[in-house]
Scaffold this motif. Structure first.
Motif, PDB file in Angstrom:
ATOM      1  N   VAL A 344       1.007  -1.285  -0.189  1.00 18.34           N
ATOM      2  CA  VAL A 344      -0.162  -0.198   0.136  1.00 18.34           C
ATOM      3  C   VAL A 344       1.071   1.235  -0.069  1.00 18.34           C
ATOM      4  N   GLN A 345       0.481   2.277  -0.702  1.00 21.84           N
ATOM      5  CA  GLN A 345       0.977   3.738  -0.761  1.00 21.84           C
ATOM      6  C   GLN A 345       0.324   4.671   0.157  1.00 21.84           C
ATOM      7  N   LEU A 346       1.178   5.358   1.214  1.00 25.40           N
ATOM      8  CA  LEU A 346       0.542   6.004   2.191  1.00 25.40           C
ATOM      9  C   LEU A 346       0.234   7.410   1.706  1.00 25.40           C
ATOM     10  N   ARG A 347      -0.446   8.304   2.142  1.00 20.85           N
ATOM     11  CA  ARG A 347      -0.556   9.645   1.771  1.00 20.85           C
ATOM     12  C   ARG A 347       0.758  10.467   1.743  1.00 20.85           C
ATOM     13  N   SER A 348       1.646   9.958   2.833  1.00 22.44           N
ATOM     14  CA  SER A 348       3.017  10.680   2.929  1.00 22.44           C
ATOM     15  C   SER A 348       4.003  10.106   1.783  1.00 22.44           C
ATOM     16  N   GLY A 349       3.475   9.003   0.925  1.00 18.00           N
ATOM     17  CA  GLY A 349       4.448   8.772  -0.187  1.00 18.00           C
ATOM     18  C   GLY A 349       5.121   7.519   0.184  1.00 18.00           C
ATOM     19  N   GLU A 350       5.015   7.031   1.486  1.00 18.49           N
ATOM     20  CA  GLU A 350       5.707   5.900   1.782  1.00 18.49           C
ATOM     21  C   GLU A 350       5.191   4.618   1.559  1.00 18.49           C
ATOM     22  N   ILE A 351       5.804   3.407   1.425  1.00 16.47           N
ATOM     23  CA  ILE A 351       5.192   2.145   0.806  1.00 16.47           C
ATOM     24  C   ILE A 351       5.315   1.139   1.712  1.00 16.47           C
ATOM     25  N   GLY A 352       4.189   0.547   2.075  1.00 15.12           N
ATOM     26  CA  GLY A 352       4.166  -0.523   2.998  1.00 15.12           C
ATOM     27  C   GLY A 352       3.814  -1.573   2.900  1.00 15.12           C
TER      28      GLY A 352
END
Length: 427
Positions: A344-352
């Motif tokens: 998943v991509q977060l609103r912050s741009g990070e990917i988890g």
């Protein structure tokens, strides 16, 4: 084993029973007074770092076993650890996350990865036996499924993680393995017994054995099949049931599922256009998970679709009367909006990487951060989105979308093979 003086001995390390009201910061809780599945702690074995950790234990247990050898001398009694650096990690309180044993979590993920790899190898061997008309080792097959069932009860999320390890060059074997796992997940959601789960899992594992009787050039054709080729491909249901019927010590349901998993409740399936009451429950279950894994997997002739697109198609098919509505709903429920193993991509741009769904907060799973906001691989760490406080930082950690591995340059195979998936930081 427990002794009369309430001490617990494991590998010569003495664990001492203690009332939860007597817990102190710095103690290491090694075991609970109940199975961990009955609590919201993911795994046993954790250090009490602050008063909130103690409260979380007191809310769920009457007593625990502590390991005095692992008691911390670095954390001052009744003081909390410093807040995480905002630039590096989100500021939030998570009463569950610190209660997870790093070593045990790594062990469970490694165990599931080894189990998936070994069982996939077993499935490949079955397919080779089927291809050359040899007898399938049913004892080994049942043992493999039973091990998967055990893992499903001990660490269900780690087993589901393995369904994402999909390779194009071994699709058929991995598909059968994934259908087995997904069928078990659905069966557990339906509260089936262990005996029923063992039966259902074997049905999933063996459902496509008939494909080994299909010409290789049709099975691996990189384009859509012609009408004649499609008719040949559809014979894998009758070929599979015939093959399994001649295999000793198999449940009759395994034969039935191999024959019926492409039948549909409204009679539009094959090979006999059976209708709802004529299709066994296991065949109806396997049909759903078979479709899901096929839709979300990359094939030689098309790219796999997203989870959300796939469950929409499943739901539409159920509403149209093709699939069992109740089983479809339960399968979608057990996967969640963001299924374990998806990126998943977060609103912050990070990917988890999603590690666990939260039943009471379906849009806020536990995830492992793999890439930072600058699209760079980072030191992995876990956050529980459901436990984040409602502040500006939390908004940056809302999930924006599910992302495919090839879209973000993450190779899950390499992650698991290198051990990076277990090299995360707990905080």
């Amino acid at each position: 084993m427990l002794t009369n003086n309430h001490h617990h001995v494991i590998d010569t390390i003495e664990l001492k029973k203690i009332d939860v009201q007597d817990l102190q910061i710095g103690m290491f809780v090694s075991e609970l007074d109940r199975p961990w599945l009955e609590t919201n702690f993911w795994f046993q074995g954790f250090l009490l770092k602050n008063q909130q950790d103690i409260q979380a234990v007191q809310d769920q247990c009457h007593y625990v076993y502590i390991d005095v050898r692992k008691q911390s001398t670095l954390i001052p009694q009744y003081s909390s650890p410093p807040a995480p650096t905002p630039e590096k990690k989100p500021a939030f309180y998570n009463p569950v996350q610190p209660n997870r044993s790093d070593a045990f979590l790594k062990q469970q993920i490694n165990h599931a990865e080894i189990l998936h790899r070994n069982t996939s190898t077993v499935v490949k061997s079955f397919m080779e036996e089927a291809k050359f008309g040899r007898t399938i080792n049913t004892v080994l097959a049942k043992k493999s499924v039973a091990t998967c069932v055990d893992t499903l009860f001990e660490a269900p999320n780690t087993l589901l993680l393995m369904t994402q390890l999909k390779a194009l060059d071994s699709y058929t074997a991995q598909h059968s393995m994934n259908v087995c796992i997904y069928a078990l997940a659905l069966g557990r959601q339906l509260n089936l017994s262990r005996t029923e789960l063992n039966n259902l899992g074997l049905c999933g594992m063996m459902h496509d054995m008939g494909k080994m009787r299909i010409p290789y050039e049709i099975l691996t054709k990189p384009h859509h099949l012609s009408r004649d080729e499609r008719l040949i491909m559809e014979t894998h249901t009758t070929e599979g049931s015939r093959l399994l019927m001649n295999t000793t010590a198999l449940y009759k349901e395994v034969v039935e599922v191999a024959y019926m998993h492409h039948e549909r409740l409204d009679g539009i399936g094959y090979p006999r256009q059976l209708k709802a009451t004529q299709i066994t429950p296991y065949a109806q279950m396997v049909a759903i998970v078979d479709i899901y894994d096929a839709m979300t997997s990359n094939r030689v002739y098309r790219k796999g679709m997203s989870h959300l697109d796939a469950i929409k198609i499943l739901n539409d098919s159920a509403q149209a009367g093709h699939l069992n509505q109740y089983y479809t709903l339960k399968f979608i429920e057990c996967l969640g909006v963001y299924p374990v193993g998806c990126l998943v991509q977060l609103r912050s741009g990070e990917i988890g990487l999603v590690l666990e769904s939260n039943r009471n907060a379906k849009l806020k799973p536990k995830i492992m951060i793999l890439k930072d906001a600058n699209d760079r691989l980072c030191n992995e760490y876990i956050i529980d989105l459901a436990m984040m406080s409602e502040n500006n930082a939390a908004q940056h950690y809302e999930i924006q979308k599910i992302i495919q591995p090839d879209e973000c340059g993450i190779d899950l195979f390499k992650y698991y093979a290198s051990g990076s998936i277990t090299g995360f930081e707990l905080f």
